[in-house]
Design a protein around this motif. Structure first.
Motif, PDB file in Angstrom:
ATOM      1  N   PRO A 130       0.821  -1.224   0.000  1.00 13.35           N
ATOM      2  CA  PRO A 130       0.000   0.000   0.000  1.00 13.35           C
ATOM      3  C   PRO A 130       0.848   1.263   0.000  1.00 13.35           C
ATOM      4  CG  PRO A 130      -0.911  -1.597   1.525  1.00 13.35           C
ATOM      5  CD  PRO A 130       0.401  -2.168   1.047  1.00 13.35           C
ATOM      6  N   GLY A 131       0.541   2.161  -0.929  1.00 11.88           N
ATOM      7  CA  GLY A 131       1.254   3.434  -1.041  1.00 11.88           C
ATOM      8  C   GLY A 131       2.533   3.390  -1.841  1.00 11.88           C
ATOM      9  N   ASP A 132       3.033   2.189  -2.140  1.00 10.37           N
ATOM     10  CA  ASP A 132       4.297   2.052  -2.889  1.00 10.37           C
ATOM     11  C   ASP A 132       3.980   1.815  -4.359  1.00 10.37           C
ATOM     12  OD1 ASP A 132       6.974   1.840  -3.469  1.00 10.37           O
ATOM     13  OD2 ASP A 132       7.080  -0.287  -2.949  1.00 10.37           O
ATOM     14  N   GLN A 133       4.097   2.860  -5.164  1.00 12.48           N
ATOM     15  CA  GLN A 133       3.732   2.782  -6.573  1.00 12.48           C
ATOM     16  C   GLN A 133       4.698   1.884  -7.344  1.00 12.48           C
ATOM     17  OE1 GLN A 133       3.655   6.764  -8.114  1.00 12.48           O
ATOM     18  NE2 GLN A 133       1.678   7.260  -7.198  1.00 12.48           N
ATOM     19  N   ASP A 184     -12.829  -4.643 -14.990  1.00  9.95           N
ATOM     20  CA  ASP A 184     -12.790  -5.220 -13.634  1.00  9.95           C
ATOM     21  C   ASP A 184     -11.775  -4.506 -12.760  1.00  9.95           C
ATOM     22  OD1 ASP A 184     -14.648  -7.191 -14.495  1.00  9.95           O
ATOM     23  OD2 ASP A 184     -13.009  -8.404 -15.278  1.00  9.95           O
ATOM     24  N   HIS A 185     -11.811  -3.186 -12.797  1.00 10.92           N
ATOM     25  CA  HIS A 185     -10.870  -2.352 -12.057  1.00 10.92           C
ATOM     26  C   HIS A 185     -11.150  -2.463 -10.556  1.00 10.92           C
ATOM     27  CE1 HIS A 185      -9.102   1.972 -11.469  1.00 10.92           C
ATOM     28  NE2 HIS A 185      -8.496   1.059 -10.731  1.00 10.92           N
ATOM     29  N   PRO A 186     -10.227  -3.029  -9.750  1.00  9.40           N
ATOM     30  CA  PRO A 186     -10.446  -3.094  -8.291  1.00  9.40           C
ATOM     31  C   PRO A 186     -10.547  -1.700  -7.692  1.00  9.40           C
ATOM     32  CG  PRO A 186      -8.673  -4.578  -8.963  1.00  9.40           C
ATOM     33  CD  PRO A 186      -8.981  -3.719 -10.150  1.00  9.40           C
ATOM     34  N   GLU A 187     -11.483  -1.523  -6.770  1.00  8.59           N
ATOM     35  CA  GLU A 187     -11.731  -0.198  -6.213  1.00  8.59           C
ATOM     36  C   GLU A 187     -10.583   0.322  -5.376  1.00  8.59           C
ATOM     37  OE1 GLU A 187     -15.360  -0.306  -4.062  1.00  8.59           O
ATOM     38  OE2 GLU A 187     -16.626  -0.588  -5.838  1.00  8.59           O
ATOM     39  N   ASP A 188      -9.768  -0.563  -4.804  1.00  7.89           N
ATOM     40  CA  ASP A 188      -8.686  -0.101  -3.933  1.00  7.89           C
ATOM     41  C   ASP A 188      -7.372   0.142  -4.682  1.00  7.89           C
ATOM     42  OD1 ASP A 188      -8.225  -2.732  -4.516  1.00  7.89           O
ATOM     43  OD2 ASP A 188      -7.548  -3.297  -2.506  1.00  7.89           O
ATOM     44  N   LEU A 189      -7.434   0.165  -6.019  1.00  6.67           N
ATOM     45  CA  LEU A 189      -6.236   0.437  -6.823  1.00  6.67           C
ATOM     46  C   LEU A 189      -6.388   1.749  -7.568  1.00  6.67           C
ATOM     47  CD1 LEU A 189      -5.301  -2.998  -8.461  1.00  6.67           C
ATOM     48  CD2 LEU A 189      -4.448  -2.009  -6.335  1.00  6.67           C
ATOM     49  N   ASN A 190      -5.320   2.527  -7.578  1.00  2.94           N
ATOM     50  CA  ASN A 190      -5.257   3.735  -8.404  1.00  2.94           C
ATOM     51  C   ASN A 190      -4.437   3.434  -9.646  1.00  2.94           C
ATOM     52  OD1 ASN A 190      -6.674   5.371  -6.560  1.00  2.94           O
ATOM     53  ND2 ASN A 190      -4.810   5.791  -5.408  1.00  2.94           N
ATOM     54  N   LEU A 191      -4.988   3.764 -10.824  1.00  4.98           N
ATOM     55  CA  LEU A 191      -4.270   3.576 -12.088  1.00  4.98           C
ATOM     56  C   LEU A 191      -4.055   4.930 -12.740  1.00  4.98           C
ATOM     57  CD1 LEU A 191      -6.081   0.473 -13.659  1.00  4.98           C
ATOM     58  CD2 LEU A 191      -4.005   0.519 -12.302  1.00  4.98           C
ATOM     59  N   ALA A 192      -2.833   5.176 -13.203  1.00  9.02           N
ATOM     60  CA  ALA A 192      -2.505   6.413 -13.918  1.00  9.02           C
ATOM     61  C   ALA A 192      -1.787   6.044 -15.213  1.00  9.02           C
ATOM     62  CB  ALA A 192      -1.637   7.329 -13.061  1.00  9.02           C
ATOM     63  N   PHE A 193      -2.195   6.697 -16.320  1.00 10.07           N
ATOM     64  CA  PHE A 193      -1.656   6.366 -17.639  1.00 10.07           C
ATOM     65  C   PHE A 193      -0.847   7.530 -18.187  1.00 10.07           C
ATOM     66  CE2 PHE A 193      -5.180   3.530 -17.077  1.00 10.07           C
ATOM     67  CZ  PHE A 193      -4.841   2.369 -17.758  1.00 10.07           C
ATOM     68  N   THR A 194       0.212   7.192 -18.917  1.00 13.09           N
ATOM     69  CA  THR A 194       0.988   8.172 -19.685  1.00 13.09           C
ATOM     70  C   THR A 194       1.223   7.589 -21.067  1.00 13.09           C
ATOM     71  OG1 THR A 194       2.095   9.058 -17.718  1.00 13.09           O
ATOM     72  CG2 THR A 194       3.136   9.474 -19.853  1.00 13.09           C
ATOM     73  N   ALA A 195       0.683   8.248 -22.099  1.00 16.17           N
ATOM     74  CA  ALA A 195       0.789   7.744 -23.469  1.00 16.17           C
ATOM     75  C   ALA A 195       2.032   8.308 -24.147  1.00 16.17           C
ATOM     76  CB  ALA A 195      -0.460   8.123 -24.264  1.00 16.17           C
ATOM     77  N   THR A 196       2.724   7.456 -24.892  1.00 13.91           N
ATOM     78  CA  THR A 196       3.836   7.886 -25.737  1.00 13.91           C
ATOM     79  C   THR A 196       3.499   7.473 -27.160  1.00 13.91           C
ATOM     80  OG1 THR A 196       5.409   7.575 -23.917  1.00 13.91           O
ATOM     81  CG2 THR A 196       6.312   7.765 -26.143  1.00 13.91           C
ATOM     82  N   CYS A 197       3.075   8.448 -27.959  1.00 13.63           N
ATOM     83  CA  CYS A 197       2.598   8.170 -29.309  1.00 13.63           C
ATOM     84  C   CYS A 197       3.752   8.225 -30.300  1.00 13.63           C
ATOM     85  CB  CYS A 197       1.465   9.137 -29.669  1.00 13.63           C
ATOM     86  SG  CYS A 197       0.075   9.071 -28.488  1.00 13.63           S
ATOM     87  N   ALA A 235      -1.718   0.780  -4.604  1.00 16.46           N
ATOM     88  CA  ALA A 235      -2.750   0.189  -3.737  1.00 16.46           C
ATOM     89  C   ALA A 235      -3.021   1.121  -2.567  1.00 16.46           C
ATOM     90  CB  ALA A 235      -2.302  -1.179  -3.232  1.00 16.46           C
ATOM     91  N   ARG A 236      -4.307   1.391  -2.304  1.00 16.81           N
ATOM     92  CA  ARG A 236      -4.672   2.308  -1.224  1.00 16.81           C
ATOM     93  C   ARG A 236      -4.769   1.618   0.131  1.00 16.81           C
ATOM     94  NH1 ARG A 236      -8.238   4.231  -5.292  1.00 16.81           N
ATOM     95  NH2 ARG A 236      -9.965   3.081  -4.359  1.00 16.81           N
ATOM     96  N   GLY A 237      -4.902   0.320   0.167  1.00  9.55           N
ATOM     97  CA  GLY A 237      -5.050  -0.369   1.439  1.00  9.55           C
ATOM     98  C   GLY A 237      -4.813  -1.857   1.283  1.00  9.55           C
ATOM     99  N   CYS A 238      -5.063  -2.589   2.369  1.00 13.96           N
ATOM    100  CA  CYS A 238      -4.850  -4.037   2.373  1.00 13.96           C
ATOM    101  C   CYS A 238      -6.192  -4.756   2.496  1.00 13.96           C
ATOM    102  CB  CYS A 238      -3.954  -4.443   3.542  1.00 13.96           C
ATOM    103  SG  CYS A 238      -2.212  -4.062   3.287  1.00 13.96           S
ATOM    104  N   PRO A 239      -6.475  -5.660   1.581  1.00  7.21           N
ATOM    105  CA  PRO A 239      -7.684  -6.478   1.726  1.00  7.21           C
ATOM    106  C   PRO A 239      -7.450  -7.560   2.781  1.00  7.21           C
ATOM    107  CG  PRO A 239      -6.451  -7.173  -0.189  1.00  7.21           C
ATOM    108  CD  PRO A 239      -5.699  -6.007   0.393  1.00  7.21           C
TER     109      PRO A 239
END
Length: 812
Positions: free
Chosen positions: A125-128, A393-406, A435-439
């Motif tokens: 959790p918290g470690d990207q 099926d994106h889990p609610e406790d996960l943050n996803l960030a995208f960076t496109a390189t075209c 991850a925002r937390g632990c299941p």
């Protein structure tokens, strides 16, 4: 003389210091120690930088040690690396076949358009953690195109136009792919009121009584007419058989037809290894969810296939129209690109719908559908030129960030889409997961990343690193805890009734006598309020600010005076300390004095370019000049436009910089001492009140003028004449001519004056003579006494008259 701070003796700890400075600047304290974690699992949840020390003998004697801290800090405090619990996030490749370059052919079922295909993430959790996804649309990929046409009465001319569409469309599409299949379906609307004519006379012929077109087929919702096939002649045959129908209101039931075409995969014939294109041709707006309630349809659409044996939509009169969300979900689920082919009048409406339904595009259809082939080709090229990622099926406790390189190679943060691509171009997307937390323990999750409209996808499985490996060695009733507690991860959890770090004391032993031994004096707090009295001695608390120590925890190394927020002064960026804090008092290093050691005894920084302390205009206090001369300023009081010696000081710089003369003519000396900006001009302005006017005489008896001012930036500016002003010797010939000319001029003036005086005098005498003669005439003519004499002889008469004329001025 400065002295390095203690941590600079250990280069391995510099990283820790940088991290600690960052954490303190953000939160103001050590987040790991401030969390008061009592177990390894709690420590890991406080912050991704926190670590736990499971070493049994960790910490100093008589100190309540915090085992939760930065890993570098734990090493510094004596925890051996094997006992530090600090799990990190990671990634593992499970399936990573290389990208393909061609689609059709014998290997079409092995075509890979996304890399990698399967990965596993271990997240704390918290470690990207980040991974890269590459997508390459391959050349000559198979295409399935299903043509869904509105057969309401207003589309009659369009139906006539597309009767030979199959052959022409196949010819154009085979220029883009060698593997093309075509299917056909039609729709009108729900055959219930108020959407259609339901009176008995309209059941078999809704056009009954309509003069312009009296015959048409009964109204229907959706009818699947031709499964996808490479025999395009069959498409033409089915279109030839079709007739239009008629509904009552303007909107059509096209969204019912789109959903059935998407979910009835077997009957439509969608291939897994192909692009799925669904062309929706209409000239009006669609019915949306909740419109069905006007006809009494209260059940929402279930998103399932409802084609009967006749390939007709059997639930048209049972369920409401599908919502945009359901439509988008089913299209994406079955990798279908939807192409809206609509008339210009409704283009804006359908354009807005494309923003709500991923993987859709819109093209303008002519009134008679003459441009349908070019429309489909343009839409296909448009679809193939874009790649957009979707997450399933994106889990609610996960943050996803995208960076496109075209294709231009520039990273575009926050985007998951690339456009204007050519077939075969490879684009990449960096995906950051947090991850925002632990299941609950043992939980694992997964999600899928898929390019919109592609069958290829990336499977991502996720497990969580929330447990500590040291818990595997937990001991109950451990001898390390005097058989009165559970030993786990370096700590004892005492049973009820027992106290102490090793459960060595019982609650009944704590009495007034023991507490008195932990007070510095009667009336003082136990352990100075900064520790606990355990078994007759103080165990000092650990603080996020520093170390607490002493017999009664009365001392610390963080309560001393500070300068600019730094304990006992210093320069944290340079890891330089000016002093150390001992029991609330700063002990200054050599070269520094003061309560907070901020005052330097060095004078080097006060020496000006001329070698004087503060340019002779001030005194050096704590390593900085304090200017005492009125008007003086600058780091070494070197700037002083109003000082009496200002012109003399700047004169030497003018001489050496402009004329290479004077006391500073040596080039190195001049450059070192004369750093002011010098501007040369033809004419010097002297009307500026903010400048000092300076004049001096050169060795050649010339006069040099310049002005001295201070710019707003603090820089001195000298403005000087390009050349000194020198006097010029007079010319002898010019002087001689001037003297002679002056004498001649004076003579002429005197003669003129003499002539004027003589003329005035003569005129006055003449005027007097004229006056006298006038009086004489009067006397001769009017004097009664006067009588003229008569001569006795004529000669005597003549002589007498002659004398009279002579006396009267007559002319002889």
């Amino acid at each position: 003389m400065w002295k390095p701070c203690p941590f600079t003796r250990h280069p391995a700890l510099l990283v820790y210091i940088v991290l600690e400075i960052f954490i303190h600047s953000v939160r103001g304290l050590n987040v790991c120690m401030s969390g008061s974690a009592t177990s390894c699992e709690e420590c890991l949840l406080i912050h991704p930088s926190c670590a736990w020390c499971a070493q049994e003998d960790f910490g100093q004697v008589r100190t309540l040690n915090s085992r939760c801290d930065f890993s570098q800090n734990l090493l510094k405090r004596g925890c051996n690396a094997p006992f530090i619990e600090n799990p990190r996030s990671g990634i593992s490749l499970l399936r990573s076949k290389p990208l393909s370059s061609k689609g059709s052919g014998v290997t079409q079922y092995d075509v890979i358009q996304i890399y990698p295909q399967k990965i596993s993430l271990s997240l704390r959790p918290g470690d990207q953690t980040s991974f890269e996804v590459q997508v390459r649309p391959v050349e000559d990929y198979p295409v399935d195109l299903y043509y869904l046409m509105d057969l309401s009465l207003s589309m009659k001319d369009d139906l006539d136009t597309i009767r030979n569409l199959g052959t022409k469309l196949a010819e154009e599409m085979r220029k883009l792919t060698s593997n093309f299949r075509l299917g056909f379906g039609s729709f009108v609307d729900k055959n219930i009121s108020p959407f259609s004519y339901t009176a008995p006379k309209y059941q078999d012929n809704p056009c009954n009584g309509y003069k312009l077109f009296p015959n048409c087929v009964p109204t229907f919702g959706f009818r699947h007419l031709l499964s996808l096939t490479d025999k395009v002649d069959r498409f033409n045959e089915e279109v030839q058989k079709q007739m239009v129908s008629r509904n009552r209101d303007a909107p059509e039931g096209g969204f019912d037809a789109i959903l059935q075409a998407a979910v009835c995969k077997e009957k439509i014939g969608w291939r897994k290894e192909a692009y799925h294109l669904l062309v929706f041709a209409t000239d009006d707006v669609p019915h949306l969810a909740l419109d069905g309630r006007l006809g009494g349809l209260v059940y929402p659409h279930d998103g399932q296939c409802h084609l009967n044996d006749k390939n007709e939509y059997s639930a048209a009169n049972k369920m409401d129209y599908p919502s945009l969300a359901l439509l988008g979900e089913k299209l994406a689920e079955n990798n279908i690109f939807l192409i809206f082919a609509v008339t210009k009048r409704h283009y804006v409406l359908y354009k807005n719908l494309t923003a709500l339904i991923p993987g859709t595009t819109v093209e303008i259809l002519d009134q008679d559908s003459k441009n349908i082939i070019q429309l489909i080709v343009n839409a296909y090229n448009n679809i193939r030129s874009k790649v957009e990622l979707s997450v399933w099926d994106h889990p609610e406790d996960l943050n996803l960030a995208f960076t496109a390189t075209c294709q231009d190679g520039q990273p575009l943060t926050g985007l998951r889409k690339c456009a204007d691509l050519k077939i075969g171009d490879t684009v990449s997307f960096n995906v950051t997961v947090d991850a925002r937390g632990c299941p609950p323990k043992g939980t694992s999750k997964s999600f899928t990343i898929r390019p919109v409209g592609f069958k290829d996808h990336l499977e991502v499985s996720v497990d969580y690193r929330c447990d500590c490996s040291c818990t595997d060695f937990t001991q109950t009733n451990s001898s390390r805890c005097n058989s009165a507690g559970t030993y786990s991860c370096g700590m004892c959890g005492c049973e009820p009734g027992h106290l102490g770090a090793r459960c060595e004391c019982e609650e009944g032993e704590v009495n007034h006598q023991y507490l008195s031994a932990c007070r510095e004096a009667e009336g003082k707090q136990v352990c100075s309020g900064r520790g606990e009295c355990s078994c007759n001695q103080c165990l000092c608390y650990e603080s996020e600010f520093g170390k607490i120590y002493g017999t009664f925890c009365e001392c610390d190394d963080f309560s001393c005076a500070r300068h600019k927020g730094i304990l006992c002064s210093g320069k944290m960026k340079e890891f330089i300390c000016h002093g150390e804090c001992h029991c609330g008092e700063c002990k200054c290093h050599a070269g520094y004095i003061g309560d907070n050691c901020n005052c330097s005894t060095e004078t080097t920084s006060c020496v000006s370019d001329d070698g004087k302390i503060c340019s002779g205009r001030g005194s050096c206090v704590c390593g900085r000049c304090q200017c005492t001369e009125p008007g003086a300023f600058g780091d070494t009081c070197e700037k002083c436009p109003t000082c009496p010696d200002a012109c003399g000081t700047k004169r030497e710089c003018i001489e050496c910089r402009l004329f290479n003369s004077g006391r500073l003519a040596d080039n190195q000396t001049c450059q070192r001492m004369c750093k002011d900006e010098i501007i040369t001009v033809e004419t010097l302005k002297t009307d500026d009140s903010n400048t000092v006017q300076c004049v001096y005489k050169t060795e050649n008896d010339c006069v040099m003028k310049f002005t001295y001012s201070e710019h707003a930036s603090g820089q001195s500016v000298l403005t000087a004449l390009k050349e000194p002003e020198c006097a010029v010797a007079p010319d002898a010939k010019t002087v001689l001519l001037a003297v002679v000319g002056s004498i001649l001029l004076m003579g002429i003036v005197l003669l003129a004056l003499w002539k004027l005086v003589i003329t005035i005098h003569d005129r006055r005498e003449f005027a007097r003579f004229q006056s006298a003669r006038s009086r004489a005439r009067y006397e001769m003519a009017s004097n009664p006494v006067y009588k003229q004499s008569i001569p006795s002889h004529p000669m005597e008469m003549d002589f007498h008259m002659h004398n009279i004329k002579s006396c009267n001025g007559g002319v002889h």
